[in-house]
Design a protein around this motif. Structure first.
Motif, PDB file in Angstrom:
ATOM      1  N   ARG A  45     -11.968  -4.393   1.439  1.00 36.15           N
ATOM      2  CA  ARG A  45     -12.583  -5.967   1.943  1.00 36.15           C
ATOM      3  C   ARG A  45     -13.540  -5.976   3.024  1.00 36.15           C
ATOM      4  NH1 ARG A  45      -7.396  -6.929   0.117  1.00 36.15           N
ATOM      5  NH2 ARG A  45      -6.347  -6.833   1.984  1.00 36.15           N
TER       6      ARG A  45
ATOM      7  N   ASP B 168      -1.454   4.093   5.610  1.00 37.29           N
ATOM      8  CA  ASP B 168      -0.425   3.366   5.240  1.00 37.29           C
ATOM      9  C   ASP B 168      -1.312   2.586   4.252  1.00 37.29           C
ATOM     10  OD1 ASP B 168       1.061   1.110   4.381  1.00 37.29           O
ATOM     11  OD2 ASP B 168       0.606   0.018   6.341  1.00 37.29           O
ATOM     12  N   ALA B 169      -0.625   2.604   2.732  1.00 36.96           N
ATOM     13  CA  ALA B 169      -1.483   2.423   1.769  1.00 36.96           C
ATOM     14  C   ALA B 169      -1.896   0.815   1.438  1.00 36.96           C
ATOM     15  CB  ALA B 169      -0.733   2.745   0.308  1.00 36.96           C
ATOM     16  N   THR B 170      -1.122  -0.069   2.297  1.00 32.35           N
ATOM     17  CA  THR B 170      -1.506  -1.421   2.161  1.00 32.35           C
ATOM     18  C   THR B 170      -2.625  -1.670   3.083  1.00 32.35           C
ATOM     19  OG1 THR B 170      -0.013  -1.799   4.187  1.00 32.35           O
ATOM     20  CG2 THR B 170       1.097  -2.067   1.881  1.00 32.35           C
ATOM     21  N   ARG B 171      -2.815  -0.802   4.041  1.00 31.74           N
ATOM     22  CA  ARG B 171      -4.130  -0.963   4.870  1.00 31.74           C
ATOM     23  C   ARG B 171      -5.421  -0.731   4.089  1.00 31.74           C
ATOM     24  NH1 ARG B 171      -3.962   1.523  10.256  1.00 31.74           N
ATOM     25  NH2 ARG B 171      -5.520   0.077  10.355  1.00 31.74           N
TER      26      ARG B 171
ATOM     27  N   GLY C  88      -6.450  -1.631   1.114  1.00 27.94           N
ATOM     28  CA  GLY C  88      -7.024  -3.083   0.807  1.00 27.94           C
ATOM     29  C   GLY C  88      -7.997  -3.789   2.000  1.00 27.94           C
ATOM     30  N   SER C  89      -7.240  -3.962   2.836  1.00 29.15           N
ATOM     31  CA  SER C  89      -8.063  -4.450   4.244  1.00 29.15           C
ATOM     32  C   SER C  89      -9.458  -3.429   4.286  1.00 29.15           C
ATOM     33  CB  SER C  89      -7.386  -4.491   5.336  1.00 29.15           C
ATOM     34  OG  SER C  89      -6.332  -5.154   4.956  1.00 29.15           O
TER      35      SER C  89
END
Length: 167
Positions: free
Chosen positions: A120, A111-114, A116-117
Motif C-alpha cells: 500500500r 511478518d506476512a501481515t506487514r 500488505g502495508s
C-alpha cells in the motif's frame, strides 16, 4: 604487469567473466597496490610487503576495501603461480591479519501481515515516475535493485514471460 594481465583475463573469462562494474572496481583496488608494490619484481614481494600495502587502506577506515584488495592480490599471485612466474602465493599466510568490517544487516519484512502495508505504501508513492514504476515492479520480480535498474529490453522475452538476467 601481471595484475593487468590477470584483469584482462578475468574480463574475457567466458561465463565467469567479470561484469564491467566488477572489473572497474577490481582494477581500482589493485591500483592501490601499484605504488607500494608495482616497481618490485613479483618474486621479491613478501607477505610483509603486501600486508603493509593493504594496512594503509585499512588504516584509512576502508576495512572492506582492504579485505577485497588482499583477496584480489592473492588471485593475482595465484595466477602468477599458474603461469610459472612465481613459486607460491605470498598472501596465503595473511588470513586473519586484517580487521573484519562490521556487518550491517538491513531490515526485511518477515511478518506476512506487514507485506500488505508495504504494498500500500508503494502504491501511494508520489515521487519520481521511474522510481514509482520500479517500486511497483520490484515485488513481482524479486531481484536486486541494481539488476532492476540496469535491466534492458533485450533481456526480456515478452512472448515467454521470461527475464534473463546476465551473469
Amino acid at each position: 604487469m601481471i595484475a593487468a594481465e590477470y584483469c584482462a583475463k578475468r574480463k574475457r573469462d567466458g561465463t565467469k567473466a567479470w561484469a564491467p562494474a566488477t572489473a572497474k572496481r577490481s582494477e581500482y583496488l589493485l591500483g592501490q597496490l601499484t605504488r607500494p608494490l608495482g616497481s618490485m619484481p613479483i618474486a621479491d614481494i613478501t607477505p610483509a610487503d603486501v600486508l603493509a600495502a593493504v594496512r594503509k587502506i585499512e588504516s584509512a577506515g576502508n576495512l572492506e576495501s582492504a579485505r577485497r584488495t588482499l583477496q584480489l592480490a592473492s588471485a593475482v599471485f595465484r595466477y602468477a603461480v599458474a603461469t610459472a612466474r612465481l613459486t607460491s602465493d605470498p598472501t596465503r599466510d595473511l588470513k586473519g591479519a586484517l580487521s573484519s568490517p562490521r556487518v550491517t544487516h538491513y531490515g526485511a519484512i518477515t511478518d506476512a501481515t506487514r507485506v500488505g502495508s508495504l504494498l500500500r505504501a508503494i502504491d501511494g508513492y508520489e515521487g519520481q515516475g521511474m522510481t514509482r514504476l520500479a517500486l511497483l515492479l520490484a515485488p513481482h520480480v524479486f531481484v536486486r535493485p541494481g539488476e532492476l535498474r540496469h535491466a534492458t529490453w533485450a533481456e526480456i522475452d515478452i512472448e515467454t514471460g521470461l527475464w534473463t538476467i546476465p551473469a
